[in-house]
Design an enzyme around this catalytic site. Structure first.
Site, PDB file in Angstrom:
ATOM      1  N   ASN A   1      48.518  53.742  27.428  1.00  9.85           N
ATOM      2  CA  ASN A   1      48.799  55.164  27.600  1.00  9.85           C
ATOM      3  C   ASN A   1      48.002  55.674  28.792  1.00  9.85           C
ATOM      4  OD1 ASN A   1      49.714  57.809  26.879  1.00  9.85           O
ATOM      5  ND2 ASN A   1      47.726  58.226  25.932  1.00  9.85           N
TER       6      ASN A   1
ATOM      7  N   HIS B   1      46.244  59.255  30.090  1.00 10.77           N
ATOM      8  CA  HIS B   1      45.871  60.593  29.618  1.00 10.77           C
ATOM      9  C   HIS B   1      45.144  61.323  30.742  1.00 10.77           C
ATOM     10  CE1 HIS B   1      45.135  63.762  26.810  1.00 10.77           C
ATOM     11  NE2 HIS B   1      43.893  63.804  27.249  1.00 10.77           N
TER      12      HIS B   1
ATOM     13  N   GLY C   1      58.717  62.573  33.800  1.00 10.85           N
ATOM     14  CA  GLY C   1      58.898  61.192  34.254  1.00 10.85           C
ATOM     15  C   GLY C   1      58.255  60.845  35.572  1.00 10.85           C
ATOM     16  N   SER C   2      57.296  61.665  36.021  1.00  9.60           N
ATOM     17  CA  SER C   2      56.710  61.350  37.334  1.00  9.60           C
ATOM     18  C   SER C   2      55.895  60.059  37.301  1.00  9.60           C
ATOM     19  CB  SER C   2      55.866  62.521  37.854  1.00  9.60           C
ATOM     20  OG  SER C   2      54.693  62.673  37.098  1.00  9.60           O
TER      21      SER C   2
ATOM     22  N   MET D   1      54.793  62.376  24.009  1.00 12.25           N
ATOM     23  CA  MET D   1      54.022  63.396  23.302  1.00 12.25           C
ATOM     24  C   MET D   1      54.216  63.317  21.788  1.00 12.25           C
ATOM     25  SD  MET D   1      52.371  64.501  25.702  1.00 12.25           S
ATOM     26  CE  MET D   1      52.169  65.322  27.276  1.00 12.25           C
ATOM     27  N   ARG D   2      54.131  62.094  21.257  1.00 14.51           N
ATOM     28  CA  ARG D   2      54.236  61.882  19.806  1.00 14.51           C
ATOM     29  C   ARG D   2      53.082  61.005  19.368  1.00 14.51           C
ATOM     30  NH1 ARG D   2      57.542  63.819  16.093  1.00 14.51           N
ATOM     31  NH2 ARG D   2      57.983  61.822  15.119  1.00 14.51           N
ATOM     32  N   LEU D   3      52.555  61.319  18.202  1.00 14.44           N
ATOM     33  CA  LEU D   3      51.560  60.425  17.604  1.00 14.44           C
ATOM     34  C   LEU D   3      52.263  59.172  17.113  1.00 14.44           C
ATOM     35  CD1 LEU D   3      49.085  62.389  15.333  1.00 14.44           C
ATOM     36  CD2 LEU D   3      48.577  60.842  17.229  1.00 14.44           C
TER      37      LEU D   3
HETATM   38  C1  GAR Z   1      51.075  63.330  32.434  1.00 15.05           C
HETATM   39  O1  GAR Z   1      50.157  64.238  33.011  1.00 15.05           O
HETATM   40  C2  GAR Z   1      50.396  62.454  31.404  1.00 15.05           C
HETATM   41  O2  GAR Z   1      49.099  62.091  31.763  1.00 15.05           O
HETATM   42  C3  GAR Z   1      50.389  63.373  30.204  1.00 15.05           C
HETATM   43  O3  GAR Z   1      51.684  63.948  30.224  1.00 15.05           O
HETATM   44  C4  GAR Z   1      52.108  64.070  31.584  1.00 15.05           C
HETATM   45  C5  GAR Z   1      53.473  63.465  31.711  1.00 15.05           C
HETATM   46  O4  GAR Z   1      53.980  63.687  33.002  1.00 15.05           O
HETATM   47  N1  GAR Z   1      50.138  62.675  28.977  1.00 15.05           N
HETATM   48  C6  GAR Z   1      49.426  63.192  27.982  1.00 15.05           C
HETATM   49  O5  GAR Z   1      48.965  64.321  28.008  1.00 15.05           O
HETATM   50  C7  GAR Z   1      49.224  62.266  26.779  1.00 15.05           C
HETATM   51  N2  GAR Z   1      48.407  62.897  25.817  1.00 15.05           N
HETATM   52  P1  GAR Z   1      55.181  62.821  33.562  1.00 15.05           P
HETATM   53  O6  GAR Z   1      56.313  62.932  32.535  1.00 15.05           O
HETATM   54  O7  GAR Z   1      55.544  63.489  34.860  1.00 15.05           O
HETATM   55  O8  GAR Z   1      54.702  61.416  33.737  1.00 15.05           O
END
Ligand code: GAR
Length: 215
Positions: free
Chosen positions: A111, A113, A13-14, A90-92
């Site tokens: 989104n 990425h 959740g950052s 992290m779901r399609l």
């Molecule tokens: C983040 O690095 C985001 O870019 C990535 O998951 C992490 C979530 O961190 N997303 C993906 O890889 C999407 N394919 P967070 O929960 O601390 O925001």
């Protein structure tokens, strides 16, 4: 205008926190309608509840994708949402789900990425870019389409990978950029500073941003 958003998130959740911080300071005009996580143990649930956001846990385990998405939609339908914001979700997402968020030239789903898309899609983008040995990595905020980590790019910025970097140092540099870029993208949407321009050669619409100062 104040942007009405809902989060879908699966983890720490950052990015949600970074966006909430910008709302708190008044720099970003947005109203968070709700947050939904598919992972019961995800720290983002606690973070969201503590921030006073309507928070739902809708686990996907033991459900078909369609059934899970129906439950998520049912929860979201109680709210009026301009944009669905994927923050480490992290779901399609299926095309049928996206159709509920049809906009003029794109789906109203964005989104973040942690790579320079279309390089390194998937769930381990930092690791993949680091182990590949890229000289420059990056972060992408994009409108979501039917494919994974794909769709029209709204904002994209690079960061360097230094030869002496550990994976942890590399990731930390990227995450700091994420926390700047995602609120900035939402701010542009809230200020109506994103236009779509048709490119007759590729026959596609591309988002264009007015007055964008890089992170
Ligand atoms: C983040 O690095 C985001 O870019 C990535 O998951 C992490 C979530 O961190 N997303 C993906 O890889 C999407 N394919 P967070 O929960 O601390 O925001």
């Amino acid at each position: 205008m104040s942007l009405k958003i809902a989060f879908l998130a699966s983890g720490r959740g950052s990015n949600v926190q970074a966006i909430l911080n910008e709302i708190e300071t008044g720099a970003l005009k947005a109203d968070v309608q709700c947050l939904i996580s598919n992972i019961p143990e995800a720290p983002v649930l606690q973070l969201s509840q503590s921030a006073g956001i309507k928070t739902f846990c809708i686990p996907h385990r033991n459900l078909t994708r369609e059934h899970h998405e129906a439950q998520v939609l049912e929860a979201l339908n109680a709210f009026d949402i301009d944009y669905l914001v994927l923050a480490g979700y992290m779901r399609l997402i299926t095309p049928e789900f996206l159709e509920h968020f049809q906009g003029e030239h794109h789906y109203r789903v964005i989104n973040i990425h942690p790579s320079l898309l279309p390089a390194f899609p998937g769930t381990h983008a930092y690791e993949d870019a680091y182990h590949y040995g890229v000289k420059y990595a990056g972060v992408t905020v994009h409108f979501v389409d039917e494919a994974m980590d794909n769709g029209p790019i709204l904002l994209q910025e690079t960061f360097p990978r230094y030869d002496e970097d550990t994976l942890e140092a590399f990731k930390a540099r990227g995450l700091a950029l994420e926390h700047c870029l995602y609120p900035k993208a939402l701010k542009l949407l809230s200020e109506n500073a994103v236009q779509f321009r048709y490119n007759p050669i590729s026959k596609r619409y591309y988002p264009e941003v007015i007055h964008h100062v890089p992170c």
